[in-house]
Design a protein around this motif. Structure first.
Motif, PDB file in Angstrom:
ATOM      1  N   ALA A 130       0.813  -1.349   0.352  1.00  0.00           N
ATOM      2  CA  ALA A 130       0.280   0.292  -0.593  1.00  0.00           C
ATOM      3  C   ALA A 130       1.058   1.233  -0.020  1.00  0.00           C
ATOM      4  O   ALA A 130       0.428   2.273  -0.474  1.00  0.00           O
ATOM      5  CB  ALA A 130      -0.982  -0.265   1.258  1.00  0.00           C
ATOM      6  N   GLU A 131       2.051   1.613   0.635  1.00  0.00           N
ATOM      7  CA  GLU A 131       3.046   1.696   0.681  1.00  0.00           C
ATOM      8  C   GLU A 131       3.643   2.490  -0.041  1.00  0.00           C
ATOM      9  O   GLU A 131       4.033   3.285  -1.128  1.00  0.00           O
ATOM     10  CB  GLU A 131       3.179   1.908   1.736  1.00  0.00           C
ATOM     11  N   ASP A 132       3.539   1.511  -1.000  1.00  0.00           N
ATOM     12  CA  ASP A 132       4.437   1.516  -2.097  1.00  0.00           C
ATOM     13  C   ASP A 132       3.644   1.936  -3.531  1.00  0.00           C
ATOM     14  O   ASP A 132       4.205   2.949  -4.383  1.00  0.00           O
ATOM     15  CB  ASP A 132       5.008  -0.037  -2.860  1.00  0.00           C
ATOM     16  N   LYS A 133       3.234   1.774  -4.064  1.00  0.00           N
ATOM     17  CA  LYS A 133       1.573   1.938  -4.686  1.00  0.00           C
ATOM     18  C   LYS A 133       1.279   3.760  -4.130  1.00  0.00           C
ATOM     19  O   LYS A 133       0.991   4.641  -5.109  1.00  0.00           O
ATOM     20  CB  LYS A 133       0.649   1.274  -4.493  1.00  0.00           C
ATOM     21  N   SER A 134       0.839   4.161  -3.071  1.00  0.00           N
ATOM     22  CA  SER A 134       0.943   5.186  -2.466  1.00  0.00           C
ATOM     23  C   SER A 134       2.067   6.638  -2.832  1.00  0.00           C
ATOM     24  O   SER A 134       1.668   7.456  -3.478  1.00  0.00           O
ATOM     25  CB  SER A 134       0.585   5.367  -1.235  1.00  0.00           C
ATOM     26  N   ILE A 136       3.778   5.570  -5.514  1.00  0.00           N
ATOM     27  CA  ILE A 136       4.799   5.828  -7.116  1.00  0.00           C
ATOM     28  C   ILE A 136       3.146   7.056  -7.473  1.00  0.00           C
ATOM     29  O   ILE A 136       3.361   7.824  -7.536  1.00  0.00           O
ATOM     30  CB  ILE A 136       4.370   4.583  -7.378  1.00  0.00           C
ATOM     31  N   LYS A 137       1.754   6.722  -6.605  1.00  0.00           N
ATOM     32  CA  LYS A 137       1.131   8.018  -7.160  1.00  0.00           C
ATOM     33  C   LYS A 137       0.950   8.584  -6.918  1.00  0.00           C
ATOM     34  O   LYS A 137       0.811   9.763  -7.666  1.00  0.00           O
ATOM     35  CB  LYS A 137      -0.410   7.211  -6.146  1.00  0.00           C
ATOM     36  N   HIS A 143      10.232   4.808  -3.762  1.00  0.00           N
ATOM     37  CA  HIS A 143      10.930   5.409  -2.144  1.00  0.00           C
ATOM     38  C   HIS A 143      12.024   4.188  -1.699  1.00  0.00           C
ATOM     39  O   HIS A 143      11.445   4.101   0.132  1.00  0.00           O
ATOM     40  CB  HIS A 143      10.291   6.017  -1.532  1.00  0.00           C
ATOM     41  N   ASP A 144      11.929   2.437  -1.682  1.00  0.00           N
ATOM     42  CA  ASP A 144      12.578   2.008  -1.501  1.00  0.00           C
ATOM     43  C   ASP A 144      11.697   1.185  -0.824  1.00  0.00           C
ATOM     44  O   ASP A 144      11.724  -0.181  -0.175  1.00  0.00           O
ATOM     45  CB  ASP A 144      13.565   2.024  -0.078  1.00  0.00           C
ATOM     46  N   TRP A 145      10.196   1.359  -0.829  1.00  0.00           N
ATOM     47  CA  TRP A 145       8.679   0.234  -0.173  1.00  0.00           C
ATOM     48  C   TRP A 145       8.574  -0.800  -0.594  1.00  0.00           C
ATOM     49  O   TRP A 145       8.309  -1.398  -0.193  1.00  0.00           O
ATOM     50  CB  TRP A 145       7.940   1.687   0.121  1.00  0.00           C
ATOM     51  N   LEU A 148      10.610  -3.220   0.744  1.00  0.00           N
ATOM     52  CA  LEU A 148      10.485  -3.864   2.077  1.00  0.00           C
ATOM     53  C   LEU A 148       9.240  -4.928   1.189  1.00  0.00           C
ATOM     54  O   LEU A 148       8.628  -6.006   2.599  1.00  0.00           O
ATOM     55  CB  LEU A 148       9.488  -2.653   3.077  1.00  0.00           C
ATOM     56  N   PHE A 149       8.580  -4.393   0.372  1.00  0.00           N
ATOM     57  CA  PHE A 149       7.657  -5.414  -0.028  1.00  0.00           C
ATOM     58  C   PHE A 149       8.377  -6.649  -0.820  1.00  0.00           C
ATOM     59  O   PHE A 149       7.660  -7.716   0.422  1.00  0.00           O
ATOM     60  CB  PHE A 149       6.744  -4.426  -1.238  1.00  0.00           C
ATOM     61  N   TYR A 150       8.937  -7.311  -0.787  1.00  0.00           N
ATOM     62  CA  TYR A 150      10.125  -8.276  -1.800  1.00  0.00           C
ATOM     63  C   TYR A 150       9.915  -8.660  -0.525  1.00  0.00           C
ATOM     64  O   TYR A 150      10.256 -10.616  -0.219  1.00  0.00           O
ATOM     65  CB  TYR A 150      10.982  -8.195  -2.548  1.00  0.00           C
ATOM     66  N   ILE A 151      10.019  -8.245   0.617  1.00  0.00           N
ATOM     67  CA  ILE A 151      11.370  -8.818   2.181  1.00  0.00           C
ATOM     68  C   ILE A 151      10.053  -9.625   2.499  1.00  0.00           C
ATOM     69  O   ILE A 151      10.217 -10.748   2.877  1.00  0.00           O
ATOM     70  CB  ILE A 151      12.023  -7.484   2.357  1.00  0.00           C
ATOM     71  N   PHE A 152       9.345  -8.521   2.982  1.00  0.00           N
ATOM     72  CA  PHE A 152       8.199  -9.146   3.859  1.00  0.00           C
ATOM     73  C   PHE A 152       7.187 -10.643   2.388  1.00  0.00           C
ATOM     74  O   PHE A 152       6.548 -11.623   3.178  1.00  0.00           O
ATOM     75  CB  PHE A 152       7.180  -8.299   4.214  1.00  0.00           C
TER      76      PHE A 152
END
Length: 228
Positions: A130-134, A136-137, A143-145, A148-152
């Protein structure tokens, strides 16, 4: 045949419009028709002319009400809220599961805490998405989110498949140990899940590179885009 002669191609800028005294230019191109667009460069002279340049571009939609820039495509602009809502749902399920474990302490086994770990990792995975897409939007960059998405996502995938195997073997609530055959199954499943998560990251990039090679073969060159 020059790619600029195709009807579907919309020229943004040609060298004939370039100021002879300047070595740079800036242009704003407004597109009102809803569609999917890609910025490419066409050299109609082939090997007769070599062109070197640095390009910075920003592609975005304008929000209908606030007129703010939205760097996500029209079909993905709602994704930040969707992922955030799903993450809240998983956090709620994790809290509910904790309350169940607290009330049933006498019948709780290690496998139940393993289940809780999977729920928490899934919730964190969705929150990072959600933070990744936010980001980017709003800014055009993750911004490196995405890291973290790929790690989790990696941790969630491994724990989920390990949990499924452990439940199938009856570990924890039927027997406190694993047999050699069951250990071998885990030794096969976990590396396969690692490979699957690596492929999840590399396959989209490979497809992007293949598209660039196809464009290069047709004398079209895709620009590396830097969005702001």
């Amino acid at each position: 045949m020059c790619a600029l002669l195709f009807d579907l191609v919309k020229p943004v800028f040609t060298f004939s419009n370039l100021n002879k005294k300047g070595d740079s230019f800036s242009i704003v191109f407004i597109e009102t028709n809803a569609d999917q667009f890609t910025l490419v460069f066409a050299n109609c002279f082939g090997n007769q002319l070599k062109v070197l340049m640095d390009v910075r571009s920003a592609m975005y939609n304008l929000d209908g009400k606030s007129q703010r820039r939205d760097y996500l495509s029209a079909g993905k602009t709602i994704l930040p809220r969707v992922y955030f809502s799903l993450s809240l749902g998983y956090f709620f399920l994790a809290e509910l599961w904790i309350s169940v474990l607290y009330k049933k302490q006498l019948t709780v086994f290690c496998i139940h805490f393993f289940m809780l770990t999977v729920l928490i990792l899934k919730a964190l995975n969705l929150l990072c998405e959600a933070e990744d897409k936010s980001y980017i939007k709003c800014t055009g960059s993750a911004h490196d989110w995405d890291v973290l998405f790929y790690i989790f996502s990696f941790l969630k995938g491994i724990t989920l498949f390990t949990l499924i195997v452990l439940i199938g073997t009856g570990w924890s609530f039927l027997k406190p140990y694993l047999q050699d055959k069951e250990k071998k199954v885990l030794m096969i499943v976990i590396p396969l899940q690692v490979v699957a998560n690596i492929a999840k990251v590399l396959v989209p990039r490979k497809k992007s590179l293949e598209q660039c090679e196809e464009l290069e073969g047709s004398k079209l060159h895709r620009f590396p885009l830097e969005q702001y």
